[in-house]
Design a protein around this motif. Structure first.
Motif, PDB file in Angstrom:
ATOM      1  N   ALA A 203      65.686  55.891  23.749  1.00  0.00           N
ATOM      2  CA  ALA A 203      66.321  55.284  24.920  1.00  0.00           C
ATOM      3  C   ALA A 203      65.755  53.908  25.254  1.00  0.00           C
ATOM      4  CB  ALA A 203      66.164  56.207  26.133  1.00  0.00           C
ATOM      5  N   ALA A 204      64.768  53.457  24.501  1.00  0.00           N
ATOM      6  CA  ALA A 204      64.068  52.225  24.866  1.00  0.00           C
ATOM      7  C   ALA A 204      64.840  50.984  24.448  1.00  0.00           C
ATOM      8  CB  ALA A 204      62.682  52.202  24.233  1.00  0.00           C
ATOM      9  N   ARG A 205      64.763  49.967  25.289  1.00  0.00           N
ATOM     10  CA  ARG A 205      65.185  48.625  24.916  1.00  0.00           C
ATOM     11  C   ARG A 205      63.988  47.980  24.218  1.00  0.00           C
ATOM     12  NH1 ARG A 205      67.744  43.839  28.813  1.00  0.00           N
ATOM     13  NH2 ARG A 205      68.304  42.430  27.097  1.00  0.00           N
ATOM     14  N   VAL A 206      64.193  47.492  23.001  1.00  0.00           N
ATOM     15  CA  VAL A 206      63.097  46.966  22.185  1.00  0.00           C
ATOM     16  C   VAL A 206      63.292  45.463  22.016  1.00  0.00           C
ATOM     17  CG1 VAL A 206      61.881  47.105  19.987  1.00  0.00           C
ATOM     18  CG2 VAL A 206      62.930  49.170  20.973  1.00  0.00           C
ATOM     19  N   LEU A 207      62.308  44.690  22.484  1.00  0.00           N
ATOM     20  CA  LEU A 207      62.338  43.244  22.367  1.00  0.00           C
ATOM     21  C   LEU A 207      61.214  42.796  21.435  1.00  0.00           C
ATOM     22  CD1 LEU A 207      62.867  43.859  25.774  1.00  0.00           C
ATOM     23  CD2 LEU A 207      63.850  41.619  25.338  1.00  0.00           C
ATOM     24  N   VAL A 208      61.586  42.037  20.413  1.00  0.00           N
ATOM     25  CA  VAL A 208      60.634  41.581  19.402  1.00  0.00           C
ATOM     26  C   VAL A 208      60.514  40.066  19.514  1.00  0.00           C
ATOM     27  CG1 VAL A 208      60.071  41.546  16.951  1.00  0.00           C
ATOM     28  CG2 VAL A 208      61.402  43.452  17.893  1.00  0.00           C
ATOM     29  N   THR A 209      59.311  39.581  19.791  1.00  0.00           N
ATOM     30  CA  THR A 209      59.129  38.140  19.910  1.00  0.00           C
ATOM     31  C   THR A 209      58.810  37.520  18.557  1.00  0.00           C
ATOM     32  OG1 THR A 209      56.727  37.910  20.209  1.00  0.00           O
ATOM     33  CG2 THR A 209      58.012  38.599  22.128  1.00  0.00           C
ATOM     34  N   GLY A 210      59.137  36.242  18.446  1.00  0.00           N
ATOM     35  CA  GLY A 210      58.649  35.460  17.328  1.00  0.00           C
ATOM     36  C   GLY A 210      57.331  34.807  17.696  1.00  0.00           C
ATOM     37  N   TYR A 211      57.003  33.744  17.004  1.00  0.00           N
ATOM     38  CA  TYR A 211      55.774  32.985  17.246  1.00  0.00           C
ATOM     39  C   TYR A 211      56.161  31.568  17.642  1.00  0.00           C
ATOM     40  CZ  TYR A 211      53.302  36.869  15.050  1.00  0.00           C
ATOM     41  OH  TYR A 211      52.802  38.109  14.763  1.00  0.00           O
ATOM     42  N   GLY A 212      55.262  30.883  18.343  1.00  0.00           N
ATOM     43  CA  GLY A 212      55.611  29.640  18.993  1.00  0.00           C
ATOM     44  C   GLY A 212      55.418  28.375  18.184  1.00  0.00           C
ATOM     45  N   ASP A 213      55.436  27.266  18.905  1.00  0.00           N
ATOM     46  CA  ASP A 213      55.230  25.932  18.347  1.00  0.00           C
ATOM     47  C   ASP A 213      53.722  25.673  18.341  1.00  0.00           C
ATOM     48  OD1 ASP A 213      55.542  23.369  17.449  1.00  0.00           O
ATOM     49  OD2 ASP A 213      56.275  22.553  19.349  1.00  0.00           O
ATOM     50  N   TYR A 214      53.125  25.672  17.161  1.00  0.00           N
ATOM     51  CA  TYR A 214      51.682  25.510  17.043  1.00  0.00           C
ATOM     52  C   TYR A 214      51.277  24.068  16.753  1.00  0.00           C
ATOM     53  CZ  TYR A 214      50.893  30.540  17.145  1.00  0.00           C
ATOM     54  OH  TYR A 214      50.827  31.846  17.543  1.00  0.00           O
ATOM     55  N   LEU A 215      52.104  23.343  16.001  1.00  0.00           N
ATOM     56  CA  LEU A 215      51.730  22.006  15.542  1.00  0.00           C
ATOM     57  C   LEU A 215      52.930  21.078  15.617  1.00  0.00           C
ATOM     58  CD1 LEU A 215      49.860  23.314  12.413  1.00  0.00           C
ATOM     59  CD2 LEU A 215      48.726  22.136  14.306  1.00  0.00           C
ATOM     60  N   ARG A 216      52.752  19.943  16.263  1.00  0.00           N
ATOM     61  CA  ARG A 216      53.854  18.996  16.336  1.00  0.00           C
ATOM     62  C   ARG A 216      54.095  18.370  14.959  1.00  0.00           C
ATOM     63  NH1 ARG A 216      50.582  14.508  19.871  1.00  0.00           N
ATOM     64  NH2 ARG A 216      49.557  13.399  18.155  1.00  0.00           N
ATOM     65  N   ALA A 217      55.252  17.791  14.785  1.00  0.00           N
ATOM     66  CA  ALA A 217      55.602  17.171  13.513  1.00  0.00           C
ATOM     67  C   ALA A 217      54.576  16.099  13.145  1.00  0.00           C
ATOM     68  CB  ALA A 217      56.990  16.551  13.595  1.00  0.00           C
ATOM     69  N   GLY A 218      54.064  16.200  11.931  1.00  0.00           N
ATOM     70  CA  GLY A 218      53.051  15.253  11.478  1.00  0.00           C
ATOM     71  C   GLY A 218      51.635  15.620  11.867  1.00  0.00           C
ATOM     72  N   GLY A 219      51.471  16.678  12.660  1.00  0.00           N
ATOM     73  CA  GLY A 219      50.137  17.116  13.061  1.00  0.00           C
ATOM     74  C   GLY A 219      49.439  16.113  13.969  1.00  0.00           C
ATOM     75  N   CYS A 220      48.134  16.279  14.109  1.00  0.00           N
ATOM     76  CA  CYS A 220      47.354  15.385  14.967  1.00  0.00           C
ATOM     77  C   CYS A 220      45.911  15.323  14.453  1.00  0.00           C
ATOM     78  CB  CYS A 220      47.394  15.827  16.423  1.00  0.00           C
ATOM     79  SG  CYS A 220      46.915  17.569  16.710  1.00  0.00           S
ATOM     80  N   TRP A 221      45.778  15.122  13.139  1.00  0.00           N
ATOM     81  CA  TRP A 221      44.444  14.982  12.569  1.00  0.00           C
ATOM     82  C   TRP A 221      43.763  13.780  13.216  1.00  0.00           C
ATOM     83  CZ3 TRP A 221      41.193  11.612  10.192  1.00  0.00           C
ATOM     84  CH2 TRP A 221      40.130  12.143   9.474  1.00  0.00           C
ATOM     85  N   PRO A 222      42.474  13.838  13.598  1.00  0.00           N
ATOM     86  CA  PRO A 222      41.513  14.919  13.346  1.00  0.00           C
ATOM     87  C   PRO A 222      41.375  15.921  14.494  1.00  0.00           C
ATOM     88  CG  PRO A 222      40.333  13.000  14.109  1.00  0.00           C
ATOM     89  CD  PRO A 222      41.808  12.612  14.084  1.00  0.00           C
ATOM     90  N   ALA A 223      42.125  15.736  15.588  1.00  0.00           N
ATOM     91  CA  ALA A 223      41.988  16.660  16.717  1.00  0.00           C
ATOM     92  C   ALA A 223      42.233  18.093  16.263  1.00  0.00           C
ATOM     93  CB  ALA A 223      42.964  16.271  17.826  1.00  0.00           C
ATOM     94  N   VAL A 224      43.279  18.303  15.494  1.00  0.00           N
ATOM     95  CA  VAL A 224      43.492  19.551  14.762  1.00  0.00           C
ATOM     96  C   VAL A 224      43.422  19.150  13.294  1.00  0.00           C
ATOM     97  CG1 VAL A 224      45.062  21.453  14.261  1.00  0.00           C
ATOM     98  CG2 VAL A 224      44.938  20.535  16.581  1.00  0.00           C
ATOM     99  N   PRO A 225      42.326  19.509  12.602  1.00  0.00           N
ATOM    100  CA  PRO A 225      42.036  18.919  11.279  1.00  0.00           C
ATOM    101  C   PRO A 225      42.898  19.434  10.134  1.00  0.00           C
ATOM    102  CG  PRO A 225      40.361  20.527  11.837  1.00  0.00           C
ATOM    103  CD  PRO A 225      41.246  20.399  13.054  1.00  0.00           C
ATOM    104  N   LEU A 226      44.185  19.210  10.267  1.00  0.00           N
ATOM    105  CA  LEU A 226      45.150  19.530   9.215  1.00  0.00           C
ATOM    106  C   LEU A 226      45.895  18.243   8.882  1.00  0.00           C
ATOM    107  CD1 LEU A 226      46.655  22.779  10.800  1.00  0.00           C
ATOM    108  CD2 LEU A 226      44.897  22.674   9.032  1.00  0.00           C
ATOM    109  N   LEU A 227      45.989  17.924   7.606  1.00  0.00           N
ATOM    110  CA  LEU A 227      46.733  16.749   7.211  1.00  0.00           C
ATOM    111  C   LEU A 227      48.203  16.903   7.602  1.00  0.00           C
ATOM    112  CD1 LEU A 227      45.181  16.053   3.694  1.00  0.00           C
ATOM    113  CD2 LEU A 227      44.432  15.241   5.954  1.00  0.00           C
TER     114      LEU A 227
END
Length: 290
Positions: free
Chosen positions: A184-208
């Motif tokens: 009888a349950a209504r089941v809601l499944v979430t996705g995952y969010g926006d973690y990194l903007r386009a092009g990243g922000c190296w070195p603040a988040v050290p991913l090229l």
């Protein structure tokens, strides 16, 4: 939450639970559900004050499930979310560790469900895809380092993409098990969010930049797999990616919903902070009102 997400909950009421419910638009059309929260660390909220439950699960009293339960006035609420959970841990015991040491086991999350459960939320899949570990392997302290995405290519095939695609059948089987336990349950499944903007922000988040785009693209691919499994297994997909745009780990401390490798607010690295957990609760409420 530190700040309220700029999301307006629809005033459209929907008949979501049995007639004992007190329906109202401010709570997404339903009040007083029998609510069970399932899922991994994105749902658990590790290091977001205050902790509840097993230390290894990193479960917070300010995660989205607790926020949602309070808004809905849940008459019965069980949060069994746990950091490190994979789809298999929904139906089998989860081995727990603290600082690499064995710390017992958590019961199968599905054990929290009953035939009387009327609402289930679920966030799962990131650990099946190993995305946190992948992100860690992509850290680059020099802007001229090689791209980590190249290490995941085998004979021209993106192995991480293949791993993500393999999530679909496992999630589908888990959703079927949830429906059998709580029909009888209504089941809601979430996705995952926006973690990194386009092009990243190296070195603040050290991913090229290219790696940042590849990683966010992998997350988006996983969201597509989750949405497809939800659609074909009687659940509702909740998109948190779109409303979280502009709140990625590259943003200022007062704007970000997820933290980077070095958190600026109490939260695990590469996980939602209190602001993000509150925002996800609002997104779920908006989805419930549709």
């Amino acid at each position: 939450m530190v700040a309220t997400a700029a999301i307006t909950v629809s005033a459209t009421a929907a008949c979501l639970v049995p007639a004992t419910a007190d329906n109202g638009p401010a709570t997404g059309g339903v009040r007083h559900p029998v609510y069970v929260a399932l899922g991994d660390s994105m749902a658990a909220g590790p290091f977001v004050p205050r902790r509840t439950g097993p230390l290894a699960c990193g479960r917070s009293t300010h995660n989205y499930a607790h926020r949602l339960a309070a808004r809905l006035g849940a008459r019965d609420f069980r949060d069994v979310t746990c950091s490190g959970a994979e789809t298999g841990d929904l139906t089998a015991p989860q081995r727990l560790t603290v600082l690499g040491a064995h710390a017992g086991a958590a019961p199968p999350q599905i054990d929290a469900l009953t035939p009387g459960t009327t609402l289930v939320t679920l966030t799962i899949g990131g650990n099946d895809a190993g995305l946190v570990g992948v992100a860690g392997s992509c850290v680059r302290l020099s802007p001229v380092s090689g791209y980590c995405q190249d290490t995941f290519l085998r004979d021209g095939t993106d192995q991480e993409a293949a791993r993500i695609d393999g999530l679909g059948p496992k999630l589908g089987a888990a959703l079927d098990a949830i429906h059998r336990r709580s029909p009888a349950a209504r089941v809601l499944v979430t996705g995952y969010g926006d973690y990194l903007r386009a092009g990243g922000c190296w070195p603040a988040v050290p991913l090229l930049g290219s790696d940042a785009d590849w990683l966010q693209g992998s997350i988006d691919r996983m969201n597509g797999v989750i949405a497809a499994a939800a659609a074909t297994h009687g659940a509702e997909y909740v998109d948190v990616r779109t409303p979280s745009e502009g709140h990625d780990a590259c943003r200022a401390p007062g704007a970000k919903w997820v933290e980077g490798f070095v958190p600026t607010a109490p939260a695990a690295p590469l996980h939602p902070n209190a602001r993000g957990e509150q925002a996800y609760a609002e997104v779920i409420l908006a989805r419930m009102a549709q």
